[in-house]
Design a protein around this motif. Structure first.
Motif, PDB file in Angstrom:
ATOM      1  N   ARG A 149       6.191 -23.529   7.776  1.00  7.76           N
ATOM      2  CA  ARG A 149       6.140 -24.567   8.718  1.00  7.76           C
ATOM      3  C   ARG A 149       5.056 -25.490   8.372  1.00  7.76           C
ATOM      4  NH1 ARG A 149       2.543 -22.246  11.634  1.00  7.76           N
ATOM      5  NH2 ARG A 149       0.874 -23.918  11.221  1.00  7.76           N
ATOM      6  N   ILE A 150       4.050 -25.414   7.649  1.00  5.64           N
ATOM      7  CA  ILE A 150       3.169 -26.159   7.084  1.00  5.64           C
ATOM      8  C   ILE A 150       3.718 -27.109   6.023  1.00  5.64           C
ATOM      9  CG2 ILE A 150       0.799 -26.323   6.050  1.00  5.64           C
ATOM     10  CD1 ILE A 150       0.027 -23.722   7.295  1.00  5.64           C
ATOM     11  N   ILE A 206       1.129 -42.632  12.805  1.00  5.61           N
ATOM     12  CA  ILE A 206       1.597 -41.278  13.256  1.00  5.61           C
ATOM     13  C   ILE A 206       1.709 -40.340  12.065  1.00  5.61           C
ATOM     14  CG2 ILE A 206       3.349 -39.962  14.247  1.00  5.61           C
ATOM     15  CD1 ILE A 206       3.874 -42.326  16.169  1.00  5.61           C
ATOM     16  N   ALA A 207       2.152 -40.865  10.853  1.00  2.46           N
ATOM     17  CA  ALA A 207       2.569 -40.154   9.809  1.00  2.46           C
ATOM     18  C   ALA A 207       1.214 -39.635   9.128  1.00  2.46           C
ATOM     19  CB  ALA A 207       3.585 -40.663   8.662  1.00  2.46           C
ATOM     20  N   GLY A 208       0.249 -40.676   9.000  1.00  9.78           N
ATOM     21  CA  GLY A 208      -0.987 -40.421   8.333  1.00  9.78           C
ATOM     22  C   GLY A 208      -1.728 -39.398   9.115  1.00  9.78           C
ATOM     23  N   GLY A 227      -3.969 -34.014   9.841  1.00 14.26           N
ATOM     24  CA  GLY A 227      -3.989 -32.634  10.578  1.00 14.26           C
ATOM     25  C   GLY A 227      -3.800 -31.252   9.998  1.00 14.26           C
ATOM     26  N   SER A 228      -2.564 -31.553   8.995  1.00 12.73           N
ATOM     27  CA  SER A 228      -1.944 -30.434   8.568  1.00 12.73           C
ATOM     28  C   SER A 228      -3.005 -29.921   7.095  1.00 12.73           C
ATOM     29  CB  SER A 228      -0.621 -30.456   8.046  1.00 12.73           C
ATOM     30  OG  SER A 228      -0.534 -31.758   7.191  1.00 12.73           O
ATOM     31  N   ARG A 229      -3.511 -30.834   6.634  1.00  9.31           N
ATOM     32  CA  ARG A 229      -4.101 -31.008   5.413  1.00  9.31           C
ATOM     33  C   ARG A 229      -5.493 -29.639   5.325  1.00  9.31           C
ATOM     34  NH1 ARG A 229      -8.149 -35.722   3.550  1.00  9.31           N
ATOM     35  NH2 ARG A 229      -9.261 -34.607   5.589  1.00  9.31           N
TER      36      ARG A 229
END
Length: 202
Positions: A38-39, A88-90, A95-97
């Motif tokens: 998922r990540i 939004i992409a950034g 957030g996922s980092r």
């Protein structure tokens, strides 16, 4: 109790202990894979959307200076729209980092998987609204000769961008659903000694 009975009890306890340990290890590995998948997919989403946005901004910046009328407005809107996409992409990549697959519990992993699917579905609904909004602007341009070029240029751009996002969100929703839901069901049903949980999955 005779020695044979004690021996059988000892062997049985040993085998049951090994089965339980193996099941816990397998479940942990499967949970890690489920979270990791998922990540990684979320990062791919951010990179894909960010790359698309940068390409549109670059092309729009060049073409807006080389065209006039409706085409210029079309390319300008592509720039404006994709500046938002880039943001939004950034934000998604940032957030996922810090999310690590090994740090998630089963409940957290399942909740985040389901939330991701819901976000993509909501976005798809918004994308349909964008396409309809773009079509409305185009139609509106027919009754506003003084603003026709601007309205039609903006309308075509919004329809294009909304259409891309609709396809993007739906494709990724079905990837999440078809691949992730299978792992999720296995995890939820893999309780001790085969006793599992059941929950509805959209």
């Amino acid at each position: 109790m005779n020695s044979i009975g004690q021996y059988l009890i000892t062997i049985g306890a040993f085998l049951l202990g090994n089965i339980a340990t193996a099941q816990r290890v397998t479940s942990a590995n499967t949970l890690y894979d489920f979270s990791h998948q998922r990540i990684r997919h979320q990062k791919t989403l951010g990179l894909t959307l960010g790359g698309y946005a940068l390409a549109n901004i670059a092309a729009g910046s060049i073409m807006a200076g080389q065209t006039t009328g409706e085409a210029r407005y079309f390319h300008r809107m592509n720039i404006y729209w994709n500046l938002v996409n880039l943001g939004i992409a950034g934000a998604g990549l940032l957030g996922s980092r810090n999310v690590k697959p090994g740090d998630e519990t089963l409940a957290q992993a399942v909740r985040r998987h389901e939330t991701m699917k819901q976000v993509l579905l909501v976005n798809a609904g918004l994308d349909v609204a964008y396409v309809l909004g773009g079509a409305y602007l185009q139609e509106r341009g027919q009754s506003r000769p003084d603003k026709r070029e601007q309205l039609e240029g903006y309308g075509k751009s919004i329809m294009l961008q909304g259409g891309f996002l609709l396809a993007f969100d739906l494709v990724n929703y079905f990837i999440f659903k078809n691949r992730g839901d299978k792992q999720e069901i296995k995890l939820l049903s893999a309780g001790p000694m085969g006793v599992g949980l059941a929950m509805p999955i959209r």
